[in-house]
Design an enzyme around this catalytic site. Structure first.
Site, mmCIF file in Angstrom:
data_model
loop_
_atom_site.group_PDB
_atom_site.id
_atom_site.type_symbol
_atom_site.label_atom_id
_atom_site.label_comp_id
_atom_site.label_asym_id
_atom_site.label_seq_id
_atom_site.Cartn_x
_atom_site.Cartn_y
_atom_site.Cartn_z
ATOM 1 N N LYS A 122 -7.330 8.223 -1.495
ATOM 2 C CA LYS A 122 -8.661 8.656 -1.003
ATOM 3 C C LYS A 122 -9.218 9.865 -1.757
ATOM 4 O O LYS A 122 -9.435 10.937 -1.196
ATOM 5 C CB LYS A 122 -8.603 8.947 0.498
ATOM 6 C CG LYS A 122 -8.257 7.728 1.336
ATOM 7 C CD LYS A 122 -8.359 8.003 2.822
ATOM 8 C CE LYS A 122 -8.084 6.769 3.657
ATOM 9 N NZ LYS A 122 -6.692 6.295 3.589
ATOM 10 N N ARG B 287 2.867 -2.009 10.807
ATOM 11 C CA ARG B 287 3.942 -2.238 11.777
ATOM 12 C C ARG B 287 4.147 -3.680 12.244
ATOM 13 O O ARG B 287 5.306 -4.075 12.443
ATOM 14 C CB ARG B 287 3.738 -1.297 12.967
ATOM 15 C CG ARG B 287 3.972 0.155 12.563
ATOM 16 C CD ARG B 287 3.330 1.133 13.516
ATOM 17 N NE ARG B 287 1.877 1.074 13.426
ATOM 18 C CZ ARG B 287 1.055 1.828 14.156
ATOM 19 N NH1 ARG B 287 1.553 2.681 15.019
ATOM 20 N NH2 ARG B 287 -0.246 1.719 14.010
ATOM 21 N N ASP C 31 -3.388 4.314 -2.188
ATOM 22 C CA ASP C 31 -4.399 4.781 -1.224
ATOM 23 C C ASP C 31 -4.351 6.307 -1.116
ATOM 24 O O ASP C 31 -3.745 6.856 -0.198
ATOM 25 C CB ASP C 31 -4.126 4.120 0.133
ATOM 26 C CG ASP C 31 -5.199 4.419 1.158
ATOM 27 O OD1 ASP C 31 -6.301 4.852 0.773
ATOM 28 O OD2 ASP C 31 -4.930 4.205 2.359
ATOM 29 N N ASP D 291 -13.689 14.568 -4.761
ATOM 30 C CA ASP D 291 -13.777 15.827 -5.509
ATOM 31 C C ASP D 291 -15.007 15.735 -6.405
ATOM 32 O O ASP D 291 -15.797 14.788 -6.268
ATOM 33 C CB ASP D 291 -12.470 16.020 -6.323
ATOM 34 C CG ASP D 291 -12.135 17.496 -6.548
ATOM 35 O OD1 ASP D 291 -13.046 18.260 -6.933
ATOM 36 O OD2 ASP D 291 -10.970 17.876 -6.354
ATOM 37 N N THR E 225 -12.019 5.987 10.805
ATOM 38 C CA THR E 225 -12.118 5.471 12.177
ATOM 39 C C THR E 225 -11.644 6.503 13.205
ATOM 40 O O THR E 225 -11.803 6.300 14.398
ATOM 41 C CB THR E 225 -11.318 4.159 12.340
ATOM 42 O OG1 THR E 225 -10.067 4.308 11.680
ATOM 43 C CG2 THR E 225 -12.059 2.991 11.744
ATOM 44 N N LYS F 158 0.843 -1.197 0.000
ATOM 45 C CA LYS F 158 0.000 0.000 0.000
ATOM 46 C C LYS F 158 0.876 1.246 0.000
ATOM 47 O O LYS F 158 1.688 1.457 0.897
ATOM 48 C CB LYS F 158 -0.931 0.019 1.221
ATOM 49 C CG LYS F 158 -1.887 1.207 1.222
ATOM 50 C CD LYS F 158 -3.015 1.029 2.232
ATOM 51 C CE LYS F 158 -2.674 1.476 3.626
ATOM 52 N NZ LYS F 158 -2.682 2.937 3.827
HETATM 53 O O1 C5P Z 1 0.859 -0.248 11.297
HETATM 54 P P1 C5P Z 1 -0.595 -0.608 11.156
HETATM 55 O O2 C5P Z 1 -0.832 -2.082 10.928
HETATM 56 O O3 C5P Z 1 -1.435 -0.053 12.269
HETATM 57 O O4 C5P Z 1 -1.015 0.122 9.794
HETATM 58 C C1 C5P Z 1 -2.319 0.060 9.312
HETATM 59 C C2 C5P Z 1 -2.447 0.772 8.012
HETATM 60 O O5 C5P Z 1 -3.846 0.829 7.690
HETATM 61 C C3 C5P Z 1 -1.971 2.216 7.988
HETATM 62 O O6 C5P Z 1 -1.524 2.501 6.653
HETATM 63 C C4 C5P Z 1 -3.204 3.018 8.299
HETATM 64 O O7 C5P Z 1 -3.192 4.306 7.755
HETATM 65 C C5 C5P Z 1 -4.277 2.179 7.598
HETATM 66 N N1 C5P Z 1 -5.615 2.353 8.150
HETATM 67 C C6 C5P Z 1 -5.949 2.091 9.469
HETATM 68 N N2 C5P Z 1 -7.224 2.264 9.918
HETATM 69 C C7 C5P Z 1 -8.167 2.689 9.092
HETATM 70 C C8 C5P Z 1 -7.862 2.967 7.769
HETATM 71 C C9 C5P Z 1 -6.564 2.795 7.321
HETATM 72 O O8 C5P Z 1 -5.097 1.699 10.231
HETATM 73 N N3 C5P Z 1 -9.385 2.788 9.539
#
Ligand code: C5P
Length: 233
Positions: free
Chosen positions: A61, A207, A59, A64, A116, A32
């Protein structure tokens, strides 16, 4: 199931992103590229990731007027990305324009419903009368009616949306953690096993894989847990 793992390249460094890709290209299905990385790495970075044999989730988003979003989607399609995102709150005409711009291509549009980071009070502040759960369902249904192929949703929403939208819609879920992982700043997490059981098609993982002591082993553990969820009757 490894092809169902999307690793989030959450960095501002194209070099760091490419070393993550080199380490994990055979272990996961997609990477991503989002708002932090794309303005730095640009289309060239996307091409390099594709050259490594991986698929891309771009991604950005988009939100417009319909004509502008259709153009943005066409540009994403031209980059050969597998997924790209639009905000469902852009409305039905915008969603339909996005879907049409990607029709017949290898790019699936995913709609983002309610971020979220927003709660009921935030929605009220911007003039939404609905509570977050109801707004998610409504926006997801609107997107699917307009021809959008998938939804990005929290693990908490997967089961409801799967029941509501049926089996054809692609559900992509972030916020996934192995039981032994630290939660970090994610407030509502689920395990890969539970996310797949609830009906998710793809998991976005950052992560827990990229910052693991052994990212390859972490990716394999995710894939094994997802497979266990699929095989369990
Ligand atoms: O490091 P981690 O597993 O928390 O990363 C989750 C990824 O998913 C990040 O790129 C974050 O921006 C994305 N994301 C999220 N929650 C959402 C939408 C997107 O964690 N509701």
């Amino acid at each position: 199931m490894k092809d169902r793992i999307i690793v989030a390249l959450d960095t501002d460094s194209p070099d760091k992103a490419l070393s993550t890709v080199a380490a994990l290209a055979g272990e996961v299905g997609l990477f991503k590229v989002g708002m932090e990385l794309f303005p730095r790495g640009g289309p060239r970075l996307v091409e390099k990731i594709r050259e490594a044999g991986s698929r891309i989730f771009l991604d950005l988003k988009f939100h417009d007027i319909p004509n502008t979003v259709a153009g943005a989607v066409k540009s994403a399609v031209a980059l050969g990305v597998s997924f790209t995102t639009v905000h469902a709150a852009g409305g039905k005409a915008m969603l339909a324009a996005a879907a049409e711009a990607a029709a017949g291509s290898g790019t699936t549009i995913l709609a983002v419903t309610v971020l979220t980071s927003l709660d009921d009070a935030d929605l009220s502040n911007i003039g939404y009368a609905l509570r977050t759960g109801d707004a998610v369902t409504r926006l997801a249904s609107l997107a699917v009616e307009a021809g959008i192929g998938g939804i990005v949703c929290s693990a908490k929403e997967v089961a409801t949306l799967r029941a509501r939208l049926g089996g054809k819609v692609t559900l992509v879920t972030p916020g996934v953690r192995l039981p032994e992982d630290s939660v970090g700043d994610q407030k509502r997490v689920v395990t890969p096993y539970d996310a797949i059981r609830a009906g998710a098609d793809y998991l976005v993982v950052g992560r827990p894989i990229t910052k693991a002591a052994d990212p390859v082993a972490a990716a394999r553990k995710f894939a094994a847990e997802m497979k266990r969820a699929r095989l369990n009757p």
